[in-house]
Scaffold this active site. Structure first.
Site, PDB file in Angstrom:
ATOM      1  N   CYS A  66       0.690  -1.487   0.359  1.00 33.78           N
ATOM      2  CA  CYS A  66       0.004   0.177  -0.034  1.00 33.78           C
ATOM      3  C   CYS A  66       0.793   1.201  -0.118  1.00 33.78           C
ATOM      4  CB  CYS A  66      -1.048  -0.117   1.661  1.00 33.78           C
ATOM      5  SG  CYS A  66      -2.045  -1.166   1.176  1.00 33.78           S
ATOM      6  N   ASP A 104      -3.524  -9.109   7.719  1.00 30.72           N
ATOM      7  CA  ASP A 104      -2.607  -8.532   8.899  1.00 30.72           C
ATOM      8  C   ASP A 104      -2.705  -7.158   9.587  1.00 30.72           C
ATOM      9  OD1 ASP A 104      -2.220  -7.463   6.300  1.00 30.72           O
ATOM     10  OD2 ASP A 104       0.174  -8.049   6.408  1.00 30.72           O
ATOM     11  N   ILE A 108      -3.748  -7.688  -0.817  1.00 26.15           N
ATOM     12  CA  ILE A 108      -2.924  -8.730  -1.116  1.00 26.15           C
ATOM     13  C   ILE A 108      -3.591 -10.091   0.161  1.00 26.15           C
ATOM     14  CG2 ILE A 108      -0.474 -10.369  -0.838  1.00 26.15           C
ATOM     15  CD1 ILE A 108      -0.854  -8.350  -3.396  1.00 26.15           C
ATOM     16  N   LEU A 109      -4.317  -9.442   1.421  1.00 24.36           N
ATOM     17  CA  LEU A 109      -4.932 -10.868   2.162  1.00 24.36           C
ATOM     18  C   LEU A 109      -6.018  -9.747   3.029  1.00 24.36           C
ATOM     19  CD1 LEU A 109      -1.781 -11.649   4.643  1.00 24.36           C
ATOM     20  CD2 LEU A 109      -2.440 -13.406   2.854  1.00 24.36           C
ATOM     21  N   GLY A 126       2.653  -2.831   4.005  1.00 24.46           N
ATOM     22  CA  GLY A 126       3.349  -4.435   3.815  1.00 24.46           C
ATOM     23  C   GLY A 126       2.947  -5.339   4.143  1.00 24.46           C
ATOM     24  N   GLU A 127       3.526  -5.968   4.210  1.00 26.71           N
ATOM     25  CA  GLU A 127       3.158  -7.184   4.886  1.00 26.71           C
ATOM     26  C   GLU A 127       3.684  -8.471   6.835  1.00 26.71           C
ATOM     27  OE1 GLU A 127       0.430  -8.671   3.239  1.00 26.71           O
ATOM     28  OE2 GLU A 127       0.534  -8.018   1.721  1.00 26.71           O
TER      29      GLU A 127
END
Length: 633
Positions: free
Chosen positions: A2, A96, A51-52, A75-76
């Protein structure tokens, strides 16, 4: 992946945050949102690449269930499911982001940061204490700028966002230009603008008092301390087994996604080991991606194709030409925010653009060279310093006039020789030694020499910053100089060049890029290795290659390392000649007050007429001038 941003100051407004958020649309094309505090002129913005948890439950800015904390996050977090098990919380979704916000609510910012395994830039607003906290991941995979300008505090994933705010009035820092010219990037914590800084990897800051008080950058994970740890002199096979286990675990975590993913594959050691381990953990062929160039000496796409065929991946490749590069080059200055001229930014951008057409997440092999002694410059540094030390630094200085004489004699001979011949290569070292020896008083100077783009001054003003890598990393000293070189590269070249290059190239195309080799457990493992596990008898990346050869035969890699290069030298004489000439002969270039324009134009003429090779230096100037002309300062 993002984009995040925000500001805190009296001149803020809802309209400004919307305009600034739109500036980061490329980092998060799936959705965007803003939030403002009704009691304080603080505004947060976010753009989302889903993404998640692809539902609205993962949208940001996200407010905690208790209402005290508001989070924007880029991020992740790869271990977020493990963190969830440690928390008593009524979960709404499975992102997350929600996990991170609940962890901060429970443990606070510093404890949470130490628990995270991931890549991230975080901003969290505490409505109760009216404190804003900003943090960046351990290795600097995700960018974060911040600073105060005209009484307003700003932060964002990319510097260009600040320029959208009507009250942001930046001034260029000449010392940052000097650093840029030396290293092709601006090392953290500095930026091109006065008063604006990059968050250092593994650090966080806290802002209070209506945005006016900013704490010093505080370290929650110190790679310098990691590099100082005692070496583990275990048997080599035991170390290989552990590295393979760590890598397999890291790859598995980074394969977590609710969208299609793939692997960048150059055919080299680092990307091949990631592709091999990723394919091993999938029942179906994974997607792999590579690009090539029509110029044969720069092309390695066929090596990647061979590796892909051996692994049985679903391989995608595309060949690019100088005309393709011409379409990209006018965009470079805006994509990279501030002057940045590692020319491999061009193929990285092209690879990301191609990959984004098929998947939303890609794994890369970034970090292998820095952690496992992969760069030739490490060997060259030791060779140069050993040569100087053997005869004594003072005697080495006396050799400079002799080298100058030999250079004058050999120069006409070099013009008659093929550039690929051994004689030409040997004679070409003479002028390099003539330039380098006077600069080398210590082994730290020797390393700096092999990292510099410029070895003479073209600035019109004297810089005030520390002007070498040793000073930039705080003159830290390690027992082993080889570890010191790798640490210095991790502190600067990796985060400020390699990871910056990949982040901007991928995110501009709406692609998330993950680097399994940069898992902090692997970083700690790598610095705990004795040097002979990394290099022995001229074989570098020894332990990483041993892991790779368990999955792909060594014969696939029996070749000289080429790197991710583009033919800038030839292009500046051909298809880029008009573009470069127009920039350097423009009135804007003559009027800029930072660089010696007459000296640079002379260098350009020498290069295009094949009298001297100035392509690397000219490329840095051209990118700087393109960036400067795109700004109205």
């Amino acid at each position: 992946m993002c984009g995040i941003l925000g500001y805190w100051g009296a001149d803020s407004s809802q309209e400004n945050i919307k305009l600034m958020t739109e500036k980061l649309r490329h980092r998060g094309p799936d959705s965007n949102g803003t939030w403002s505090d009704p009691q304080e002129p603080l505004y947060l913005g976010h753009t989302r690449l889903s993404i998640l948890d692809l539902t609205e439950n993962g949208n940001q800015p996200m407010v905690s269930s208790c209402g005290q904390f508001v989070l924007v996050f880029n991020g992740e977090i790869y271990n977020h499911l493990e963190i969830r098990k440690q928390l008593s919380h009524k979960w709404i979704g499975h992102s997350d982001t929600e996990t991170l916000l609940a962890a901060i609510t429970r443990w606070g910012i510093e404890v949470t940061l130490k628990k995270l395994d991931g890549m991230f830039a975080i901003a969290v607003w505490d409505r109760k204490t009216q404190t804003l906290s900003l943090a960046r991941d351990r290795m600097g995979e995700k960018p974060l700028y911040f600073g105060i300008n005209q009484g307003t505090f700003y932060f964002a994933s990319e510097l260009k966002v600040f320029e959208t705010h009507p009250h942001f009035k930046p001034t260029i820092n000449p010392s940052a230009i000097d650093l840029y010219l030396k290293y092709l990037y601006i090392p953290s914590p500095y930026s091109i603008y006065n008063g604006v800084f990059k968050m250092k990897p593994g650090h966080y800051v806290q802002i209070s008092n209506h945005g006016r008080d900013v704490s010093p950058q505080q370290c929650y994970w110190d790679i310098k301390s990691v590099a100082m740890q005692p070496k583990n002199e275990r048997p080599f096979k035991e170390a290989v087994d552990e590295l393979e286990s760590l890598l397999s675990s890291s790859v598995k975590r980074r394969l977590m996604s609710d969208v299609p993913l793939g692997v960048f594959l150059s055919g080299g050691i680092d990307s091949s080991v990631i592709a091999a381990l990723a394919q091993k953990q999938n029942n179906q062929p994974i997607n792999t991606f590579s690009i090539g160039f029509n110029e044969k000496k720069y092309n390695e796409a066929h090596y990647a194709k061979d590796v892909a065929q051996f692994l049985g991946t679903n391989h995608h490749e595309h060949y690019f030409s100088a005309n393709d590069a011409l379409e990209v080059i006018p965009k470079l200055a805006d994509i990279w925010d501030e002057p940045f001229s590692d020319s491999s930014q061009i193929p990285t951008y092209m690879l990301s653009k191609m990959t984004a057409q098929k998947v939303k997440v890609a794994l890369s092999g970034d970090g292998g060279d820095e952690l496992f002694y992969g760069y030739t410059k490490y060997l060259l540094t030791n060779q140069l310093w050993d040569s100087i030390r053997s005869i004594g630094p003072k005697k080495a200085q006396l050799a400079v006039p002799l080298l100058a004489m030999a250079d004058g004699i050999s120069r006409p001979l070099r013009t008659l020789m093929p550039k690929s011949s051994k004689a030409f290569i040997a004679l070409e070292r003479i002028p390099k030694l003539k330039r380098l020896i006077p600069m080398v008083k210590s082994q730290y100077d020797a390393f700096d020499v092999f990292n510099r783009n410029w070895h003479f001054d073209i600035m019109q003003s004297n810089p005030t910053y520390a002007n070498n890598l040793d000073a930039l990393n705080g003159h830290v000293r390690l027992d082993n100089f080889n570890d010191w070189m790798q640490l210095t590269d991790c502190l600067h070249f990796l985060s400020d060049d390699i990871l910056t290059k990949v982040d901007r190239a991928s995110m501009h195309n709406g692609l998330e890029c993950r680097a399994p080799l940069l898992d902090h457990k692997i970083v700690e493992f790598a610095f705990g290795l004795p040097v002979h596990h990394k290099i022995l008898d001229g074989t570098n990346k020894r332990i990483l290659k041993e892991v790779l050869y368990r999955h792909i035969p060594a014969s696939y890699f029996d070749r000289k390392k080429a790197g991710f290069r583009v033919p800038i030298e030839e292009w500046l004489k051909g298809p880029l000649k008009a573009w470069s000439g127009d920039l350097l002969h423009s009135q804007a270039f003559k009027n800029q007050n930072y660089l010696d324009s007459d000296k640079i134009i002379k260098m350009w003429e020498e290069h295009v007429h094949s009298k001297k090779r100035w392509h690397n230096q000219l490329w840095s100037i051209l990118i700087f001038q393109q960036w400067l002309q795109n700004r109205t300062l």
